[in-house]
Design an enzyme around this catalytic site. Structure first.
Site, short mmCIF file in Angstrom:
data_model
loop_
_atom_site.label_atom_id
_atom_site.label_comp_id
_atom_site.label_asym_id
_atom_site.label_seq_id
_atom_site.Cartn_x
_atom_site.Cartn_y
_atom_site.Cartn_z
N ARG A 85 16.39 25.75 -7.82
CA ARG A 85 15.86 25.01 -6.66
C ARG A 85 14.41 25.44 -6.49
O ARG A 85 14.14 26.63 -6.47
CB ARG A 85 16.65 25.33 -5.38
CG ARG A 85 16.29 24.42 -4.17
CD ARG A 85 17.34 24.53 -3.08
NE ARG A 85 18.65 24.51 -3.69
CZ ARG A 85 19.63 25.37 -3.41
NH1 ARG A 85 19.51 26.26 -2.47
NH2 ARG A 85 20.76 25.30 -4.07
N SER A 138 -6.23 -13.72 16.04
CA SER A 138 -7.33 -12.77 16.05
C SER A 138 -7.70 -12.52 17.50
O SER A 138 -7.57 -13.41 18.34
CB SER A 138 -8.51 -13.38 15.30
OG SER A 138 -9.73 -12.84 15.76
N ASN A 170 -4.25 -15.70 10.15
CA ASN A 170 -4.28 -14.73 9.06
C ASN A 170 -2.92 -14.63 8.38
O ASN A 170 -1.88 -14.77 9.02
CB ASN A 170 -4.70 -13.36 9.62
CG ASN A 170 -6.12 -13.39 10.13
OD1 ASN A 170 -6.98 -14.02 9.53
ND2 ASN A 170 -6.36 -12.75 11.25
#
Lengths: 447, 447, 447, 447
Positions: free
Chosen positions: A316, A277, A285
């Site tokens: 198409r 962090s 984390n």
């Protein structure tokens, strides 16, 4: 940032693998388009529709020599990159070959077949990761057959299971997705060659032969009829990738929760700098779970776009075909990052069995309430037993006394055996065996 | 209105079939839940875990005698309808049987297995419609092999095809979806029986035997491990239904356009009152296409919800499982209406070949520009031929002169053969044959 | 089951409120359609386009006297319920009035305006719930200003906050959604009256006057031009409902986790039978969170369908308009259940501050690592401080020693103040104040 | 290809504008992150929390000097690009400043506030396009007040309108979306600064002051409380972009159909090479409609992902926040391409009024059936008139006779006036006026 986090210099490598990024790069795409034209030239030469020299002349063109930015600028007007691509290639061919180049084909043939070649490469990468994940999870399931831990429903402790059982559930989820891969490959790895309206009319009676030879040259299958406006194949591929990511998201959901501070039963493998962090020096984390869960949240929308695109009008459509370009490669990108991280989890998840055991005990025996009620039911009936244990559980929550003690006061029946985790461990074993066997069977299908 | 247009008295029959509504009715659901309990009682009796009298006692209960509204009111607190259902059934059992009822099972076992029974019924209805649609479209493809009409790309006339070819494309789209049904059935028609955390711990060593007997009694397959929190099966079912509707939406898109006033090449079969307007007495709105396209627009969101639900936490999640109830039955409802209408289109589409031919001629030969350029290319090279015909097309648009005339002025080469629709008709034929063969093969898989 | 869990007798009351079900019932819809015709008759009478007696004659028809099932059967052919509805009403009018009935209007006018009347009712129900939720969460935020608890990022303890702060975050999320309601009402509560192609041509010069009078009679606004094929209003309503449910899902996500066994910081209010299990007598499943999270997972697909529907062709599309019927009422249903449960959480969440405090202490001071590093940085620099505390955190995790002790060994600087939760409590206060003030402002907008 | 067609060298410029690509480039992102740190340094300096020299030292760093690829490689482990970014910046600061850098902030503050700066740039680009589109469509509506053409419902001719009326409908759709922009800007252009858990605890009592100064320095608003885990703002932005694209998709749907061969009432502005085909020299494919419709099909999925992301757990979620990076920038990219093409359509659509008139006549007066029935109803009653005209319409379809002639035989009432398009033209006029006035009002809000 780039518009897609998958393409960004800053975040692209976090969310997608380098190998998949290479497979879906512009460079790979143009090389695949050129490869498609080579196959067409060969197939037409075999039917006498093109000179034998055309294919070698095309092979001699280095795709890297085509100016991608220039093609991109011209595509703004053309609406499809094939048109400037065809013109750029034409200019490198001698006049006697140029007139045979791209003959009878249409823009979509080149783009869709090139896409299929990229999908083949992408699915090969997916397969390799799947095998590794099956192996890793099989090991986890095997190794932790007797590592008892809490089973949880609705976020609440329910009854004991083993960690090996949980890993076997994850394994089955991945194996279920993996089992569909061979069939998907057979359906989606199919050449597109139909010419302007799908009938290859410009090739006269040779049309079907040219298609078959073209597909064979590329190692692809053949669809019974042009799939210019039949987009079930791409939709199926997208849905499969999204459900594959979903199977990984189940693992990530569990891991992120098991790794949460209060639970602490597992941790993602740590290396210096991983999951730090900018503010909090103590943080670790769960980066792998984060990448997978983000992929899951993004994948479903893309899968939906590909289903939308099935309503393609006539030979198409104006827009729905192009919408696929916004969705399908992104799904491969999302899958690649999710697979890489799931592979890491399968191979390197850290387990904390002591913590698992401590968590089991934290509710003073409530985890065995189900077993106690079942034993009691054989004495006093099911509904009465349920009610009595419910009241006892209430008391446990209020007083902190063990459920066993409270029940001993409430009923003369001996319920001690209900508080032994042994049966839970033994009950989990045959399912682990079945899951391992099924995963082994699927693994055989893949390799 | 009801919250769902599928359930509304006013619009329910428009958007869903009666048979499918019956299959997914509350009454059918409760009957299926009771059937599940019977199977459990039989399987447990076979292993000595329940008295032989339990199953007959359960069979004797008329599901219609359960008060659905009362169960619904109790479900508000319980959170799952199984709980009041189990209590209501318990109250009808004698005490000596009651204690063995629902033993070792969990709420989710009953709900998921009952759902699978309803899915089985739903897929049978889908299959019958699919066979009829394959037959109808095969007939259309066969009957209109030589009915020439415009092929269109980006909404513009491109080159001629035949109506049989267009029908063969539709047929292949439906056959592609239908081909996946047998595999899907094998994967999704699987019993759920795991008890609180999936291990059937309350049944001791008998767990696997009970599951196998339970599944066999219901005619269902068995998953290697509990799928309480493995929702790939439901996600795959949802994605398949959405892609099936997508294959029908391709037909509806084409039909709605072909039936539009200026095109007028087809009409949905008309009966008095069909597709009228409250204001405009001359209107014949394409109701079948409307129902199918509305289903398509609604289906993808539901399919996405089912993919979401795969991230189910631990042994049962709080919310993601329940989200399936908002999505999967609705997909069967949407599919049933779309299939019924597609069946109607396949059997009864009115064709207007004269109008097709007139539309072909409306652009003064531009539809053959591709063929003309291809012929010219063999004389003057591909790029030069493309440019020359492009300029000629411009002149045709400005003057209304036939392209053939304009080109005759612009080049000495004889291009008359390019304006013959014969080659387009002949070129379409082998693809129709391939499509019919493939559809026949798929039809065999289904029946 | 019904196709929608919202309409099922078994699960409907769990997932939707009774009041909302009444507002979107077929009965309410037909009553609204009749009300729309009354308003049209009045408006036309005012302009001399209809006799004054028409409106009273329509008012005299009891909507309950219309046979909904019969209308539904006729809708299968008509494609839109307005047509049989109009015919049924015509049959109850005397010939001299009948010819003026529904004059110049189109099916969509009746259906869309009736829908808007139902939306008005639905939004009123939503508003009442929103006010109650704002009040409940404001109370929580105020009452727990000083109730310290762990702040969590990525599922990991990060730094201390207060529970009041967490409630203030929830409050702001709901207030943010609520603040959009007045504007949304103004845009969506708009009459639809345009006749066949939107121009009200059959009313000649009176068209605009009739629309204005019609809207005024119904208490609705007016759009500058017919919105038959402008579906931004319904798409915006759907997106708003989905984001509103999203704001509630944030609360439910947090509650479900805080109520999980290992965390145990909150519990949903318990009443007998609430959140039980058919197998496990000790379970108290978080039913409110479950309902909200299921609604969230289902809502986004519906919102997407409504955005799809914006691509409506020309003056009325074949399918995309009807797709709204599959989506918009369902969103009101999902919202009603989620709001009811969120209201319950806001009013009755049980807090366990002792457990909060115990959880804070469980990581031996790691929660204060950020504060310690910040203090240390002023002595030894930011990067060095981060590294030192990172290493200390490692030691804490391995040894279980308090971070404060480990740091005291590692550095001579006094960091004791960093381990005081007081600053975290004080830092949270002004944000709570700001959130309460903003929620108060939004509440004023609503009432 | 790149994973996103928006980022591809080959297709990026087709689907997104260069200006928007620059706004969301990695380079712009890093520059915005640095700008955010400058603002933080200034705000902290003003409160005495950082030395005055820090901000100038940060301003002196050239964002182009940061190695994006290196940051990207480090992000793979860090999980968030802020962490390597912060480290890279720290290394360029003298030790006496370094310790104050990024103090008290968290990774998400930097990323979210930088994103908001990019959103501001993106919305400014959107606004400029919106104004141009409003102007272009207003001109079309004004210029073609009397250009009569067919109104179409369900793809069928319904009754006459004017092209100016159709343009006014498009205009209102765009104006409806544009009217929401100012409110959206106010809500979404809001700074994020909360530190690890949102309370800015490291800044003590100065927290709120620092946030206010920080936001003011950046020209942004302030949220009452940290929005780290309140994602309504991004979800609202995404939903708005998707509905904006939806409003453009309505135009593109209409244009693509009106430009289709059989209708031919409009054409997209042609320039050499625009909308060509690699095979068909006569093609002029509607590239603008194609780009817009592809954007529409891709947008809704992204909008859904952003709604998903609202269920963010606690103070920062593991995955749902990151999922936004896969969705929000892509929506800006899709919008930019769709807006550019819509601007082109609004400014340069070619109209063919002669063809419009010819199409009107093609149904032999059926387009006036509604008007004829209305006139007849005043003589013989509504239901009888409807039936009589319905039968006459049948005869017209079979015989090709004009409806006027058939009706003259069937009824003695004079209905000639019903076949005059004048009333349709006059009826459309006041709605055009209202739409122009409303669009003018909205335009004022934007500039």
């Amino acid at each position: 940032m780039s518009f897609s986090a998958l393409d960004s210099l800053l975040t692209g490598r976090l969310f997608a693998s380098e190998a998949m990024a290479a497979a879906f790069s512009d460079e790979a795409r143009v090389a695949a388009m050129l490869r498609v034209e080579v196959a067409l030239a060969r197939a037409q030469a075999a039917c006498g529709l093109a000179p034998a020299a055309l294919a070698p002349a095309l092979e001699a063109i280095d795709p890297a020599s085509l100016d991608l930015s220039r093609l991109g600028r011209l595509t703004v007007d053309a609406g499809v990159p094939t048109i400037p691509f065809v013109k750029a290639v034409q200019q490198r061919l001698p006049p006697e070959l140029e007139r045979f180049f791209h003959k009878g084909a249409t823009t979509q043939d080149v783009i869709d077949t090139a896409l299929v070649l990229q999908i083949r490469e992408g699915l090969a990468l997916v397969k390799a990761d799947l095998i590794a994940i099956l192996d890793g999870l099989s090991n986890l399931a095997e190794a932790h057959r007797e590592t008892v831990c809490a089973g949880r429903t609705y976020g609440q402790h329910a009854a004991p299971v083993t960690f090996g059982y949980k890993a076997a559930v994850w394994l089955t989820g991945v194996a279920d997705a993996a089992a569909l891969l061979p069939g998907l490959r057979a359906r989606v790895l199919v050449a597109s060659l139909g010419g302007p309206v799908g009938t290859l009319a410009a090739m006269g009676e040779h049309g079907p032969l040219v298609l078959d030879a073209f597909a064979q040259d590329l190692g692809l299958g053949v669809s019974p009829i042009a799939w210019h406006a039949l987009r079930g194949r791409t939709a199926e591929t997208g849905a499969w990738l999204a459900t594959l990511i979903g199977a990984l998201a189940k693992i990530a959901t569990d891991v992120a929760h098991l790794a949460s501070t209060e639970v602490g039963e597992v941790a993602e493998r740590h290396s210096p700098g991983r999951g730090g962090s900018s503010a909090m020096p103590h943080k670790r984390n769960p980066v792998s779970s984060t990448v997978i869960l983000a992929a899951h949240a993004a994948a479903r929308g893309h899968a939906g776009t590909l289903i939308d695109a099935m309503a393609a009008g006539h030979e198409r459509p104006a827009g729905l075909w192009h919408a696929e370009w916004h969705a399908l490669p992104a799904l491969f990108g999302l899958a690649s990052g999710a697979l890489r991280e799931a592979r890491g989890l399968a191979a390197g998840l850290e387990l904390h069995p002591v913590r698992m055991r401590r968590n089991l005990d934290a509710t003073n025996g409530l985890l065995f309430a189900d077993a106690a009620a079942a034993r009691l039911a054989s004495h006093i009936g099911r509904e009465e037993a349920h009610r009595l244990v419910e009241r006892a559980a209430e008391e446990v929550r209020e007083t902190g006394e063990p459920l066993e003690t409270v029940l001993a006061r409430a009923t003369p029946h001996d319920l001690a055996a209900a508080f032994d985790p042994g049966p839970a461990i033994r009950a989990a074993a045959p399912w682990i065996d079945r899951a391992l066997a099924e995963a082994g069977r699927v693994r055989e299908l893949l390799v």
